[in-house]
Each structure stands twice: as C-alpha cells, then as structure tokens.
Design a protein around this motif. Structure first.
Motif, short mmCIF file in Angstrom:
data_model
loop_
_atom_site.label_atom_id
_atom_site.label_comp_id
_atom_site.label_asym_id
_atom_site.label_seq_id
_atom_site.Cartn_x
_atom_site.Cartn_y
_atom_site.Cartn_z
N PRO A 170 0.80 -1.22 0.00
CA PRO A 170 0.00 0.00 0.00
C PRO A 170 0.83 1.29 0.00
N LYS A 171 1.97 1.27 0.69
CA LYS A 171 2.79 2.48 0.73
C LYS A 171 3.40 2.79 -0.64
N SER A 172 3.69 1.76 -1.44
CA SER A 172 4.19 2.02 -2.79
C SER A 172 3.06 2.54 -3.67
N ASP A 173 1.83 2.12 -3.40
CA ASP A 173 0.68 2.66 -4.14
C ASP A 173 0.49 4.14 -3.82
N ILE A 174 0.73 4.51 -2.55
CA ILE A 174 0.63 5.92 -2.16
C ILE A 174 1.67 6.73 -2.93
N TRP A 175 2.88 6.21 -3.04
CA TRP A 175 3.94 6.90 -3.79
C TRP A 175 3.51 7.07 -5.25
N SER A 176 3.02 6.01 -5.86
CA SER A 176 2.60 6.08 -7.26
C SER A 176 1.46 7.08 -7.46
N PHE A 177 0.53 7.11 -6.52
CA PHE A 177 -0.56 8.08 -6.55
C PHE A 177 0.00 9.50 -6.50
N GLY A 178 0.95 9.72 -5.61
CA GLY A 178 1.59 11.03 -5.52
C GLY A 178 2.29 11.42 -6.81
N MET A 179 2.96 10.46 -7.44
CA MET A 179 3.64 10.75 -8.71
C MET A 179 2.63 11.11 -9.80
N CYS A 180 1.48 10.44 -9.80
CA CYS A 180 0.41 10.77 -10.76
C CYS A 180 -0.08 12.20 -10.54
N ILE A 181 -0.29 12.57 -9.28
CA ILE A 181 -0.71 13.93 -8.97
C ILE A 181 0.34 14.92 -9.45
N LEU A 182 1.59 14.62 -9.17
CA LEU A 182 2.69 15.50 -9.58
C LEU A 182 2.70 15.71 -11.09
N GLU A 183 2.53 14.64 -11.85
CA GLU A 183 2.52 14.73 -13.30
C GLU A 183 1.32 15.54 -13.79
N LEU A 184 0.17 15.40 -13.12
CA LEU A 184 -1.00 16.21 -13.50
C LEU A 184 -0.74 17.69 -13.21
N LEU A 185 -0.14 18.00 -12.08
CA LEU A 185 0.14 19.39 -11.74
C LEU A 185 1.14 20.02 -12.69
N ASN A 186 2.17 19.25 -13.03
CA ASN A 186 3.22 19.79 -13.91
C ASN A 186 2.85 19.70 -15.39
N GLY A 187 1.86 18.88 -15.71
CA GLY A 187 1.42 18.78 -17.10
C GLY A 187 2.30 17.89 -17.97
N HIS A 188 3.17 17.11 -17.35
CA HIS A 188 4.04 16.20 -18.11
C HIS A 188 4.63 15.16 -17.18
N LYS A 189 5.25 14.14 -17.76
CA LYS A 189 5.93 13.13 -16.95
C LYS A 189 6.98 13.82 -16.11
N SER A 190 7.16 13.33 -14.92
CA SER A 190 8.07 13.99 -13.98
C SER A 190 9.52 13.97 -14.45
N ILE A 191 9.96 12.86 -14.96
CA ILE A 191 11.34 12.75 -15.45
C ILE A 191 11.27 12.11 -16.83
N SER A 192 11.25 12.92 -17.86
CA SER A 192 11.05 12.36 -19.20
C SER A 192 12.28 12.44 -20.10
N ASN A 193 13.33 13.11 -19.65
CA ASN A 193 14.49 13.29 -20.52
C ASN A 193 15.59 12.26 -20.28
N VAL A 194 15.26 11.18 -19.56
CA VAL A 194 16.23 10.12 -19.28
C VAL A 194 15.58 8.76 -19.50
N THR A 195 16.38 7.73 -19.46
CA THR A 195 15.84 6.38 -19.61
C THR A 195 15.01 6.02 -18.38
N PRO A 196 14.12 5.03 -18.49
CA PRO A 196 13.34 4.62 -17.32
C PRO A 196 14.21 4.21 -16.12
N PHE A 197 15.30 3.52 -16.38
CA PHE A 197 16.19 3.13 -15.30
C PHE A 197 16.80 4.35 -14.62
#
Length: 122
Positions: free
Chosen positions: A13-40
């Motif tokens: 559940p705590k990792s789901d909370i993190w993922s939820f937060g990252m989704c909110i962050l991407e919505l606020l910023n209007g783009h993927k949080s870190i998009s200029n690098v590889t997924p790793f």
C-alpha cells in the motif's frame, strides 16, 4: 517508480501511495516527472533524490501541496498511510463526484481538441 519497486522495500500500500503522488505531480506539472532520461535513470534519480518538484507552486493550494508531500516521502515508514491521507484537509475541499465528472470531461475534451490544433476556450 516507488522506492519499493527498486527492491529497497516491500511492495504494498505504501508504494501505491507513492505512485498516486507521482500521478498527482505529473498532473500538476502537465508532463511526466522525469522524461528526458531512460526509465532506469528516472527510477534511480527518484529513489536517490526523491520526487521532482512541483513546477509552479503558486498555482496550487498549500493543502494540495501538503497532501502531495505526504505521498512522496521517500521512506515508506514515514510516508502517510491511506487512512491518514483520507483524513487530510485537502480532501475536504473536493467537489462532488458529479461535478468532478463534468470537470474531467471538459479537461479531456479540451486536451483532445488541443491535439487536433483546436480549442474549446477562445
């Protein structure tokens, strides 16, 4: 990507909370949080440095930013639980389900129109 997904902690559940937060962050910023690098690289950067910042903090309420910060604490032991987040004052400001559905329809319609070079709002 949560810190748990890297093997540092158990997934749950705590990792789901993190993922939820990252989704909110991407919505606020209007783009993927870190998009200029590889997924790793994005995963490594997030785990070692934490989530990227909100781009325009003045645009958002202090309650929303506080709610988001509680979702994006790196340590799962310190990160808020779903039960704690459900008691957060930010959620008291939420609109009804019907009103949110209207708002989301407008957002998605406007986004689809933007993709076609059109605009709902002149």
């Amino acid at each position: 990507v949560s810190t748990q997904s890297t093997g540092r902690e158990l997934v749950g559940p705590k990792s789901d909370i993190w993922s939820f937060g990252m989704c909110i962050l991407e919505l606020l910023n209007g783009h993927k949080s870190i998009s200029n690098v590889t997924p790793f690289q994005a995963m490594f950067r997030t785990v070692t440095k934490g989530a990227p910042p909100v781009m325009d903090k003045k645009q958002w309420s202090s309650q929303l930013l506080d709610f988001l910060s509680k979702c994006l604490i790196i340590s799962p032991l310190e990160r808020s639980s779903a039960e704690q987040l459900l008691q957060h004052p930010f959620l008291e400001t939420a609109d009804s389900e019907q009103e949110m559905a209207k708002i989301l329809r407008i957002i998605f319609l406007n986004s689809a129109l933007d993709d076609q070079g059109l605009s709902l709002f002149l």
